[in-house]
Design an enzyme around this catalytic site. Structure first.
Site, mmCIF file in Angstrom:
data_model
loop_
_atom_site.group_PDB
_atom_site.id
_atom_site.type_symbol
_atom_site.label_atom_id
_atom_site.label_comp_id
_atom_site.label_asym_id
_atom_site.label_seq_id
_atom_site.Cartn_x
_atom_site.Cartn_y
_atom_site.Cartn_z
ATOM 1 C CB SER A 116 -0.933 -0.002 1.211
ATOM 2 O OG SER A 116 -0.197 -0.088 2.398
ATOM 3 C CE LYS A 148 7.325 -5.191 -3.637
ATOM 4 N NZ LYS A 148 7.227 -6.583 -4.129
#
Ligand code: GDP
Length: 316
Positions: A116, A148
């Site tokens: 996240s 990411k």
């Protein structure tokens, strides 16, 4: 959102990259429970995922049908903030090597795992998937987040250019069996379990919590995360980004209190303002996965009790 009708058969050859880690080991448990018997598992000593030639050889020989990329260099706020080069380099290498080799070997489908923290630091809450790349990142974990984001873009770009079917899942903060309980590199939840346990054992009167205690975080038990990963694999979804979380968050102060209750330590919480708070809030909007019918099953207190049992059984 595209789905395919081909279900993953129980005989599929499934490569779980990072199967010794917290997420990878939970995915293996979930796959075995689901009757998948043909799992391809390699420890770091057998296959170095940062070694491109070795990864290409592995895929050419083993020809997996499905791949989960749960391998990553991970850590809490302090590790992310200090080992910045390692977090960027290793994660870029692992995901580039595995995604490229998967394409070359004709892998059917692949699930990439992110985090996240890829979303902008100050984006609206709860965080929707489309907020990606709409603002600056949180500085303490920017290298990890950049790596990411590159992984998500690799999946998306290979899908567009080569017609592959690679999906990305973005978990909120995870915890559970095989977590890292080392105080210098761990995330907050396992750190607090260790600190509360040791404070109780020593008979201390206080527990030190980093930062102000005000940041809000969402915590998902890792077996729920693994369930979401296998759910995505079995659903036939073949592209896109999916947030995975519980849909609710707590302050670090509340978290510390719950951990202390579960562990049975009755002391005072002291805040160490010399440590960073990081992102003020990080709550995922889990509507996209919810619409497909997936929901987290484990409550926070229940999950902490399971994690503490695992800690006592030697996962430290
Ligand atoms: P983040 O979610 O990327 O910020 O990573 P962490 O899980 O490491 O930290 C979450 C929040 O918990 C931050 O505000 C930390 O300062 C706070 N925190 C409080 N005590 C601790 C601790 O003992 N270890 C860690 N890692 N974080 C702590």
């Amino acid at each position: 959102m595209t789905t395919t009708s081909e279900a993953v058969t129980r005989a599929a050859r499934i490569f779980v990259a990072g199967h010794r880690g917290m997420v990878g080991s939970a995915i293996v448990r979930r796959l075995r429970r689901g009757g998948y018997g043909n799992l391809l598992l390699r420890g770091r000593d057998e296959l170095d995922l940062t070694d491109q030639a070795a990864v290409e050889r592995f895929f050419a020989t083993e020809r997996p049908d499905y791949v989960f990329i749960a391998a990553a260099k991970v850590g809490g706020i302090q590790a992310n903030n200090t080992l910045r080069a390692e977090f960027l380099y290793q994660n870029l290498m692992i995901e580039s090597n595995v995604i490229h080799a998967a394409w070359r070997a004709g892998v059917e489908r692949l699930l990439f795992l992110g985090s996240s923290c890829i979303y902008p630091r100050d984006c609206p809450q709860p965080i929707r998937e489309e907020y990606l790349l709409t603002g600056p990142l949180e500085p303490t974990n920017e290298p990890y987040a950049i790596a990411k984001i590159a992984g998500i873009k690799l999946c998306e770009s290979y899908n567009r250019q080569y017609g592959t079917r690679y999906v990305s899942a973005m978990p909120t903060n995870l915890y559970g069996p095989n977590d890292n309980y080392d105080l210098a590199s761990s995330h907050v939840l396992p750190a607090l379990i260790r600190k509360a346990h040791e404070a109780k054992a020593r008979g201390d009167s206080e527990l030190v919590v980093w930062g102000s205690g005000r940041p809000l975080r969402e915590f998902l038990y890792v077996d729920d995360m693994a369930d979401a990963c296998v759910f995505l694999m079995e659903s036939g979804i073949s592209e896109g980004l999916f947030n995975v979380g519980t849909g609710s968050d707590v302050s670090i102060r509340e978290l510390a209190q719950t951990v202390m209750d579960v562990v049975g330590f009755q002391g005072r919480i002291v805040f160490d303002a010399s440590k960073p708070d990081g992102t003020p809030r990080k709550l995922l909007d889990v509507g996209r996965l919810g619409e497909l019918g997936w929901r987290a099953a484990t409550g926070l207190r229940e999950g902490i009790a399971l994690a503490y049992r695992d800690f006592l059984n030697g996962s430290r």
